[in-house]
Design an enzyme around this catalytic site. Structure first.
Site, mmCIF file in Angstrom:
data_model
loop_
_atom_site.group_PDB
_atom_site.id
_atom_site.type_symbol
_atom_site.label_atom_id
_atom_site.label_comp_id
_atom_site.label_asym_id
_atom_site.label_seq_id
_atom_site.Cartn_x
_atom_site.Cartn_y
_atom_site.Cartn_z
ATOM 1 N N ASP A 92 49.847 55.041 20.935
ATOM 2 C CA ASP A 92 49.288 56.134 20.094
ATOM 3 C C ASP A 92 50.112 57.123 19.779
ATOM 4 O O ASP A 92 51.078 57.493 20.628
ATOM 5 C CB ASP A 92 48.011 56.524 20.583
ATOM 6 C CG ASP A 92 46.845 55.589 20.622
ATOM 7 O OD1 ASP A 92 46.951 54.607 19.968
ATOM 8 O OD2 ASP A 92 45.937 55.809 21.591
HETATM 9 N N1 URA Z 1 45.432 52.488 25.182
HETATM 10 C C1 URA Z 1 45.218 53.642 24.626
HETATM 11 O O1 URA Z 1 44.168 53.845 24.310
HETATM 12 N N2 URA Z 1 46.320 54.120 23.859
HETATM 13 C C2 URA Z 1 47.552 53.618 24.017
HETATM 14 O O2 URA Z 1 48.355 54.386 23.528
HETATM 15 C C3 URA Z 1 47.733 52.528 24.572
HETATM 16 C C4 URA Z 1 46.756 52.061 25.341
#
Ligand code: URA
Length: 231
Positions: A92
């Site tokens: 993310d």
């Molecule tokens: N899980 C998440 O919620 N976000 C990420 O960036 C990676 C794994």
């Protein structure tokens, strides 16, 4: 493509060309990234020709294909790489940590496919203090909109103020999995770091820095998902 001794013979018999010129000296040095090697007229696709990158992703950088509309993508951090490398899975915008990028489609596919159960380790600061019953539920499987999550190792690392730091070891890689698992358990994620991907860490890399994976790392990754390094 051949043993060292067989390669020497191929070279001595004039079967090998580098950039179009026959070489006859077995100790000839070349750059596997830029030199073109042909044996009996056939180009060799060396694994070294492929590009494997480890980026210590900072928060605030988008993991996406080169997107001219988003000012801040990870490619801003990857200047100087001429190969077209693609991220292995996603992180993310606000997540930091280990991100692999490569132009090896077979390896990338397997590293992200749940069948190969590649281990990812995360550290998540969550709101509140999840109790043992909540943690057990998360370990055994959480019902999300796309199904129940596979079993996971989860442990409490420390608490600070009203927050708790968890370590989560997952073998699947669904979209926003850590955040959705924690939210489903009633604990919003405040910050998230991926500390390991298939055993690779960001050790010795500052936030925002990248490096090429070593040959040994690539070999290990390929073996981990049943791809033969030599092929
Ligand atoms: N899980 C998440 O919620 N976000 C990420 O960036 C990676 C794994």
């Amino acid at each position: 493509m051949a043993s060292r001794r067989a390669s020497d013979r191929l070279i001595q018999t004039g079967s090998v060309k580098i950039n179009g010129a026959v070489v006859t000296h077995p100790g000839t040095r070349l750059n596997p990234r830029s030199d073109r090697v042909c044996v009996n007229g056939q180009a060799i696709q060396s694994v070294d020709r492929q590009t494997y990158i480890l980026l210590h992703k900072p928060p605030g950088y988008l993991v996406s294909a080169r997107d001219p509309h988003h000012a801040q993508t990870i490619y801003k951090l990857l200047r100087g790489i001429d190969a077209r490398v693609f991220p292995v899975g996603r992180l993310d915008l606000d997540t930091r940590g280990v991100l692999l990028l490569m132009d090896d489609g077979d390896l990338s596919f397997r590293l992200t496919h749940p069948r190969y159960r590649v281990k990812k380790v995360y550290r998540a600061w969550v709101r509140g203090h999840p109790g043992e019953a909540v943690l057990t539920g998360m370990r055994e499987g959480v019902k999300l909109s796309d199904g129940v999550t596979a079993s996971a190792h989860i442990r409490v690392m420390r608490a600070r103020g009203g927050d708790t730091e968890l370590e989560l070891v997952l073998h699947e890689g669904r979209k926003r999995q850590v955040k959705r698992m924690c939210e489903a358990a009633g604990h919003r994620v405040r910050s998230l770091t991926r500390t390991h991907f298939a055993g690779i860490t960001t050790r010795h890399l500052e936030l925002g820095q990248w490096r090429y994976l070593t040959q040994a790392e690539v070999k290990r990754l390929r073996e981990l998902v049943g791809l033969n390094h030599e092929q």
